[in-house]
Design an enzyme around this catalytic site. Structure first.
Site, PDB file in Angstrom:
ATOM      1  N   GLY A 139       0.774  -1.232   0.000  1.00  0.00           N
ATOM      2  CA  GLY A 139       0.000   0.000   0.000  1.00  0.00           C
ATOM      3  C   GLY A 139       0.807   1.285   0.000  1.00  0.00           C
ATOM      4  N   CYS A 140       2.116   1.191  -0.075  1.00  0.00           N
ATOM      5  CA  CYS A 140       2.955   2.384  -0.112  1.00  0.00           C
ATOM      6  C   CYS A 140       3.212   2.759  -1.568  1.00  0.00           C
ATOM      7  CB  CYS A 140       4.292   2.137   0.587  1.00  0.00           C
ATOM      8  SG  CYS A 140       4.126   1.756   2.338  1.00  0.00           S
ATOM      9  N   SER A 141       3.277   4.060  -1.842  1.00  0.00           N
ATOM     10  CA  SER A 141       3.549   4.490  -3.215  1.00  0.00           C
ATOM     11  C   SER A 141       4.980   4.174  -3.619  1.00  0.00           C
ATOM     12  CB  SER A 141       3.258   5.979  -3.376  1.00  0.00           C
ATOM     13  OG  SER A 141       4.059   6.737  -2.507  1.00  0.00           O
TER      14      SER A 141
END
Length: 135
Positions: free
Chosen positions: A46-48
């Site tokens: 879920g991290c860019s």
């Protein structure tokens, strides 16, 4: 690693781009994470940017290695780690890490892309703490 209180004291004194520089500096201060530990199993979803968090083995206190391929994101994960690093697992399992990071007001300081993975970083740390505390 500096304490979260020490980081906040400096952060409150700074503005704008200086805060970005502080986050980048915090990321550089993280313990080095060996490339062999940067695997799909340690990747935070879920991290860019790519973020890896690895709990080292210690039954008394939590200690994490972390890294990111983006400087600001690495600083953000450093903040999360600073909130819990070298604390007893039971304490971390019961603490509100989100509230501990609240004074940094990251959502208004940084773009949503940069902060979208923070809840997942916190969840990973707390899940590990809960497992150790239950053991």
């Amino acid at each position: 690693m500096r304490s979260l209180d020490d980081i906040l004291e400096e952060y409150d004194f700074l503005e704008g781009d200086e805060r970005y520089r502080l986050l980048i500096e915090l990321g550089r201060e993280l313990d080095e994470m060996p490339a062999a530990l940067k695997t799909d199993a340690t990747l935070v979803r879920g991290c860019s940017a790519s973020v890896w968090v690895y709990p080292t083995e210690d039954t008394d206190t939590l200690h994490f290695l972390a890294d990111s391929n983006a400087a600001i994101t690495k600083g953000i994960v450093a903040l999360v780690i600073a909130a819990v690093q070298d604390r007893p697992a039971r304490e971390v399992a019961e603490m509100d890490v989100t509230a501990a990071l609240g004074p940094f007001d990251l959502k208004s300081q940084l773009s949503s892309n940069r902060t979208q993975g923070v809840p997942n970083m916190i969840a990973l740390v707390k899940e590990h703490a809960a497992r150790l505390a239950a053991a």
